[in-house]
Write a protein that holds these residues in place. Structure first.
Motif, PDB file in Angstrom:
ATOM      1  N   ALA A 142       0.833  -1.205   0.000  1.00  0.00           N
ATOM      2  CA  ALA A 142       0.000   0.000   0.000  1.00  0.00           C
ATOM      3  C   ALA A 142       0.866   1.253   0.000  1.00  0.00           C
ATOM      4  CB  ALA A 142      -0.932  -0.009   1.206  1.00  0.00           C
ATOM      5  N   LEU A 143       1.939   1.238   0.772  1.00  0.00           N
ATOM      6  CA  LEU A 143       2.852   2.373   0.808  1.00  0.00           C
ATOM      7  C   LEU A 143       3.511   2.597  -0.547  1.00  0.00           C
ATOM      8  CD1 LEU A 143       4.426   4.554   2.388  1.00  0.00           C
ATOM      9  CD2 LEU A 143       6.110   2.778   2.906  1.00  0.00           C
ATOM     10  N   MET A 144       3.952   1.529  -1.185  1.00  0.00           N
ATOM     11  CA  MET A 144       4.607   1.657  -2.490  1.00  0.00           C
ATOM     12  C   MET A 144       3.639   2.186  -3.551  1.00  0.00           C
ATOM     13  SD  MET A 144       7.645   1.053  -1.820  1.00  0.00           S
ATOM     14  CE  MET A 144       8.306   1.156  -3.457  1.00  0.00           C
ATOM     15  N   LEU A 145       2.388   1.758  -3.520  1.00  0.00           N
ATOM     16  CA  LEU A 145       1.394   2.290  -4.450  1.00  0.00           C
ATOM     17  C   LEU A 145       1.167   3.779  -4.224  1.00  0.00           C
ATOM     18  CD1 LEU A 145      -1.237  -0.584  -4.509  1.00  0.00           C
ATOM     19  CD2 LEU A 145       0.221   0.162  -6.393  1.00  0.00           C
ATOM     20  N   GLU A 146       1.114   4.183  -2.971  1.00  0.00           N
ATOM     21  CA  GLU A 146       0.930   5.600  -2.640  1.00  0.00           C
ATOM     22  C   GLU A 146       2.106   6.436  -3.137  1.00  0.00           C
ATOM     23  OE1 GLU A 146      -1.372   8.646  -1.018  1.00  0.00           O
ATOM     24  OE2 GLU A 146      -1.867   6.539  -1.162  1.00  0.00           O
ATOM     25  N   VAL A 147       3.318   5.951  -2.932  1.00  0.00           N
ATOM     26  CA  VAL A 147       4.516   6.659  -3.390  1.00  0.00           C
ATOM     27  C   VAL A 147       4.512   6.760  -4.913  1.00  0.00           C
ATOM     28  CG1 VAL A 147       7.033   6.490  -3.574  1.00  0.00           C
ATOM     29  CG2 VAL A 147       5.908   6.133  -1.380  1.00  0.00           C
ATOM     30  N   ALA A 148       4.195   5.673  -5.588  1.00  0.00           N
ATOM     31  CA  ALA A 148       4.166   5.680  -7.057  1.00  0.00           C
ATOM     32  C   ALA A 148       3.127   6.666  -7.580  1.00  0.00           C
ATOM     33  CB  ALA A 148       3.872   4.276  -7.582  1.00  0.00           C
TER      34      ALA A 148
END
Length: 73
Positions: free
Chosen positions: A16-22
């Motif tokens: 979820a964090l990586m999707l938000e950053v992307a």
């Protein structure tokens, strides 16, 4: 069993964090386009060229015809 559950939750939180950053990186990049020869074109001019069919995006680069006055120096 509890450690497997915690590992799964950490993995889900990391995804979820990586999707938000992307998502935020994608939004920030949309200020201009770069052509295959290194020219920087304004976002408005690039979008207009894409909508008119005179340019396309290939691998994140704008390929096609854009008016020369729309190129940022």
């Amino acid at each position: 069993m509890a450690s497997l559950f915690l590992q799964r939750r950490r993995t889900q939180a990391f995804r979820a964090l990586m999707l938000e950053v992307a998502f935020h990186q994608t939004v920030a990049v949309a200020e201009s386009y770069t052509t295959i020869d290194g020219e920087v074109v304004s976002y408005v001019a690039g979008e207009a060229a894409i909508r008119n069919g005179t340019a396309v995006l290939i691998g994140g680069l704008l390929v096609g015809a854009v008016l020369s006055q729309d190129v940022i120096d």
